[in-house]
Design a protein around this motif. Structure first.
Motif, PDB file in Angstrom:
ATOM      1  N   ALA A  18      -0.525 -16.659  10.174  1.00 49.78           N
ATOM      2  CA  ALA A  18      -0.882 -16.035  11.018  1.00 49.78           C
ATOM      3  C   ALA A  18      -1.401 -15.107  10.242  1.00 49.78           C
ATOM      4  CB  ALA A  18      -0.279 -15.390  11.523  1.00 49.78           C
ATOM      5  N   LEU A  19      -1.511 -14.322  10.508  1.00 48.96           N
ATOM      6  CA  LEU A  19      -2.398 -13.373   9.976  1.00 48.96           C
ATOM      7  C   LEU A  19      -1.779 -12.059  10.263  1.00 48.96           C
ATOM      8  CD1 LEU A  19      -5.250 -14.836  11.855  1.00 48.96           C
ATOM      9  CD2 LEU A  19      -4.650 -15.340   9.651  1.00 48.96           C
ATOM     10  N   ALA A  20      -1.556 -11.253   9.319  1.00 51.44           N
ATOM     11  CA  ALA A  20      -1.166  -9.913   9.684  1.00 51.44           C
ATOM     12  C   ALA A  20      -2.423  -9.131   9.743  1.00 51.44           C
ATOM     13  CB  ALA A  20      -0.228  -9.349   8.664  1.00 51.44           C
ATOM     14  N   LEU A  21      -2.421  -8.069  10.460  1.00 47.61           N
ATOM     15  CA  LEU A  21      -3.697  -7.550  10.900  1.00 47.61           C
ATOM     16  C   LEU A  21      -4.087  -6.194  10.325  1.00 47.61           C
ATOM     17  CD1 LEU A  21      -3.065  -8.738  14.437  1.00 47.61           C
ATOM     18  CD2 LEU A  21      -4.446  -9.767  12.713  1.00 47.61           C
ATOM     19  N   GLY A  22      -3.271  -5.542   9.548  1.00 49.35           N
ATOM     20  CA  GLY A  22      -3.693  -4.278   8.972  1.00 49.35           C
ATOM     21  C   GLY A  22      -2.662  -3.784   7.991  1.00 49.35           C
ATOM     22  N   VAL A  23      -3.007  -2.812   7.208  1.00 52.42           N
ATOM     23  CA  VAL A  23      -2.070  -2.254   6.244  1.00 52.42           C
ATOM     24  C   VAL A  23      -2.206  -0.749   6.230  1.00 52.42           C
ATOM     25  CG1 VAL A  23      -2.055  -4.272   4.753  1.00 52.42           C
ATOM     26  CG2 VAL A  23      -3.733  -2.500   4.369  1.00 52.42           C
ATOM     27  N   ALA A  24      -1.173  -0.103   5.742  1.00 51.10           N
ATOM     28  CA  ALA A  24      -1.231   1.346   5.631  1.00 51.10           C
ATOM     29  C   ALA A  24      -2.231   1.744   4.551  1.00 51.10           C
ATOM     30  CB  ALA A  24       0.152   1.898   5.289  1.00 51.10           C
ATOM     31  N   SER A  25      -2.687   2.957   4.609  1.00 51.24           N
ATOM     32  CA  SER A  25      -3.660   3.436   3.637  1.00 51.24           C
ATOM     33  C   SER A  25      -3.119   3.284   2.228  1.00 51.24           C
ATOM     34  CB  SER A  25      -3.979   4.909   3.900  1.00 51.24           C
ATOM     35  OG  SER A  25      -4.582   5.053   5.167  1.00 51.24           O
ATOM     36  N   SER A  26      -3.968   2.833   1.318  1.00 54.82           N
ATOM     37  CA  SER A  26      -3.558   2.603  -0.057  1.00 54.82           C
ATOM     38  C   SER A  26      -4.276   3.591  -0.967  1.00 54.82           C
ATOM     39  CB  SER A  26      -3.898   1.170  -0.473  1.00 54.82           C
ATOM     40  OG  SER A  26      -5.261   0.904  -0.240  1.00 54.82           O
ATOM     41  N   PRO A  27      -3.742   3.810  -2.165  1.00 56.08           N
ATOM     42  CA  PRO A  27      -4.385   4.739  -3.088  1.00 56.08           C
ATOM     43  C   PRO A  27      -5.802   4.301  -3.403  1.00 56.08           C
ATOM     44  CG  PRO A  27      -2.164   4.199  -3.816  1.00 56.08           C
ATOM     45  CD  PRO A  27      -2.477   3.287  -2.680  1.00 56.08           C
ATOM     46  N   ALA A  28      -6.646   5.260  -3.766  1.00 57.12           N
ATOM     47  CA  ALA A  28      -8.057   4.966  -3.995  1.00 57.12           C
ATOM     48  C   ALA A  28      -8.253   3.917  -5.079  1.00 57.12           C
ATOM     49  CB  ALA A  28      -8.794   6.244  -4.355  1.00 57.12           C
ATOM     50  N   ARG A  29      -7.366   3.874  -6.052  1.00 62.00           N
ATOM     51  CA  ARG A  29      -7.529   2.959  -7.172  1.00 62.00           C
ATOM     52  C   ARG A  29      -6.794   1.640  -6.939  1.00 62.00           C
ATOM     53  NH1 ARG A  29      -6.407   5.959 -12.717  1.00 62.00           N
ATOM     54  NH2 ARG A  29      -7.222   3.954 -13.460  1.00 62.00           N
ATOM     55  N   ALA A  30      -6.201   1.452  -5.779  1.00 68.90           N
ATOM     56  CA  ALA A  30      -5.475   0.214  -5.509  1.00 68.90           C
ATOM     57  C   ALA A  30      -6.436  -0.966  -5.497  1.00 68.90           C
ATOM     58  CB  ALA A  30      -4.748   0.313  -4.175  1.00 68.90           C
ATOM     59  N   ASN A  31      -5.998  -2.111  -6.016  1.00 69.55           N
ATOM     60  CA  ASN A  31      -6.811  -3.311  -5.954  1.00 69.55           C
ATOM     61  C   ASN A  31      -6.339  -4.187  -4.792  1.00 69.55           C
ATOM     62  OD1 ASN A  31      -4.516  -4.802  -6.832  1.00 69.55           O
ATOM     63  ND2 ASN A  31      -5.072  -4.459  -8.980  1.00 69.55           N
ATOM     64  N   GLY A  32      -6.972  -5.351  -4.632  1.00 73.21           N
ATOM     65  CA  GLY A  32      -6.652  -6.208  -3.506  1.00 73.21           C
ATOM     66  C   GLY A  32      -5.206  -6.676  -3.489  1.00 73.21           C
TER      67      GLY A  32
ATOM     68  N   PHE B 143       0.471  -4.653   2.808  1.00 75.70           N
ATOM     69  CA  PHE B 143       0.300  -5.389   4.048  1.00 75.70           C
ATOM     70  C   PHE B 143       1.552  -6.186   4.399  1.00 75.70           C
ATOM     71  CE2 PHE B 143      -0.907  -9.709   5.420  1.00 75.70           C
ATOM     72  CZ  PHE B 143      -1.308  -9.460   6.712  1.00 75.70           C
ATOM     73  N   LEU B 144       2.106  -6.906   3.419  1.00 78.05           N
ATOM     74  CA  LEU B 144       3.305  -7.703   3.647  1.00 78.05           C
ATOM     75  C   LEU B 144       4.489  -6.810   4.003  1.00 78.05           C
ATOM     76  CD1 LEU B 144       2.993 -10.264   0.715  1.00 78.05           C
ATOM     77  CD2 LEU B 144       2.572 -10.699   3.130  1.00 78.05           C
ATOM     78  N   ARG B 145       4.538  -5.635   3.400  1.00 77.94           N
ATOM     79  CA  ARG B 145       5.656  -4.733   3.645  1.00 77.94           C
ATOM     80  C   ARG B 145       5.578  -4.069   5.016  1.00 77.94           C
ATOM     81  NH1 ARG B 145       6.830   0.318   3.926  1.00 77.94           N
ATOM     82  NH2 ARG B 145       4.647   0.916   3.591  1.00 77.94           N
ATOM     83  N   SER B 146       4.380  -3.683   5.422  1.00 78.03           N
ATOM     84  CA  SER B 146       4.269  -2.806   6.585  1.00 78.03           C
ATOM     85  C   SER B 146       3.869  -3.495   7.884  1.00 78.03           C
ATOM     86  CB  SER B 146       3.262  -1.685   6.292  1.00 78.03           C
ATOM     87  OG  SER B 146       1.962  -2.229   6.102  1.00 78.03           O
ATOM     88  N   ALA B 147       3.209  -4.627   7.800  1.00 71.04           N
ATOM     89  CA  ALA B 147       2.702  -5.286   9.018  1.00 71.04           C
ATOM     90  C   ALA B 147       3.771  -6.198   9.594  1.00 71.04           C
ATOM     91  CB  ALA B 147       1.432  -6.064   8.702  1.00 71.04           C
ATOM     92  N   LYS B 148       4.480  -5.719  10.601  1.00 66.07           N
ATOM     93  CA  LYS B 148       5.549  -6.500  11.229  1.00 66.07           C
ATOM     94  C   LYS B 148       5.042  -7.326  12.409  1.00 66.07           C
ATOM     95  CE  LYS B 148       8.302  -4.542   8.323  1.00 66.07           C
ATOM     96  NZ  LYS B 148       8.678  -5.305   7.105  1.00 66.07           N
ATOM     97  N   THR B 149       4.085  -6.773  13.151  1.00 68.34           N
ATOM     98  CA  THR B 149       3.420  -7.496  14.226  1.00 68.34           C
ATOM     99  C   THR B 149       1.933  -7.175  14.155  1.00 68.34           C
ATOM    100  OG1 THR B 149       3.608  -5.721  15.880  1.00 68.34           O
ATOM    101  CG2 THR B 149       5.448  -7.280  15.729  1.00 68.34           C
TER     102      THR B 149
END
Length: 217
Positions: A14-28, A35-41
């Motif tokens: 399924a697809l989780a649909l969004g993630v919390a804001s990440s640091p500017a230097r964060a990579n994919g 995304f895995l940590r924060s997207a529960k539904t």
């Protein structure tokens, strides 16, 4: 397109649909971890374009479908295809259901056996990057198309999927790019993404329609 939707059900996102804001230097890969940590539904609309391998002297052949997606981590999701054919794929945590509306046919599989190292495991099942690493080798891919990408390569060599790329735009899941073992590419693009909405009770229940043929695998 039914073949592509069926393929999706047995690998299947399924697809989780969004993630919390990440640091500017964060990579994919960093964004995927968050995304895995924060997207529960989540829920979104999607368009899927399947491109067949190009043969000598032929142009690329594509098929397009669209629909909606919902998920609840861990292990529950619903893909509802509306165009060009109505088809529903539901995982309720134990069982994976594929309903071909035109044929009034339902295919049933045990979810644990059906998902494994599939895009669905990335989008709806795994609850952490560590859990995902049991079945996938994960790497950060170069930014492209205005998105940050992470690549998941199944560790098992005998599956239907060669690789999965997950693309994020800022805090949202934007795309899923799947290359299967036959060289067919499936690209899902997401819109109207909602992160952690309150989903209705019974969102992932499935009731076999009256008179439907049921195939158990």
């Amino acid at each position: 397109m039914k073949t592509a939707a069926g393929y999706l059900s047995f690998f299947t996102v399924a697809l989780a649909l969004g993630v919390a804001s990440s640091p500017a230097r964060a990579n994919g890969l960093d964004v995927l971890e968050e995304f895995l940590r924060s997207a529960k539904t989540g829920r979104a609309e999607f368009t899927q374009v399947v491109t067949a391998p190009v043969k000598d002297g032929q142009t690329a052949r594509t098929k397009t479908s669209s629909g909606t997606f919902e998920f609840q981590r861990p292990g529950r999701f619903r893909f509802a295809y509306s165009k060009p054919f109505a088809q529903v794929i539901v995982a309720d945590g134990k069982t994976l259901w594929l309903h071909d509306v035109d044929l009034n046919q339902v295919t049933v599989r045990q979810q644990a056996q059906a998902l494994g190292a599939t895009p669905a495991a990335i989008l709806a099942s795994a609850s952490s990057i560590q859990a995902l690493q049991a079945d996938f080798t994960l790497t950060a891919a170069p930014d492209a198309e205005g998105l940050q990408w992470a690549t998941a390569t199944p560790k098992a060599k005998d599956g239907q999927v060669q690789s999965v790329k997950v693309g994020f735009r800022g805090k949202e899941l934007a795309a899923l790019d799947i290359l299967d073992s036959f060289g067919q590419r499936s690209r899902l693009t997401f819109s109207k993404v909602e992160l952690n909405p309150q989903l209705p009770a019974g969102a992932f229940d499935f009731k076999t329609p009256t008179g439907a043929d049921v195939l158990r695998q």
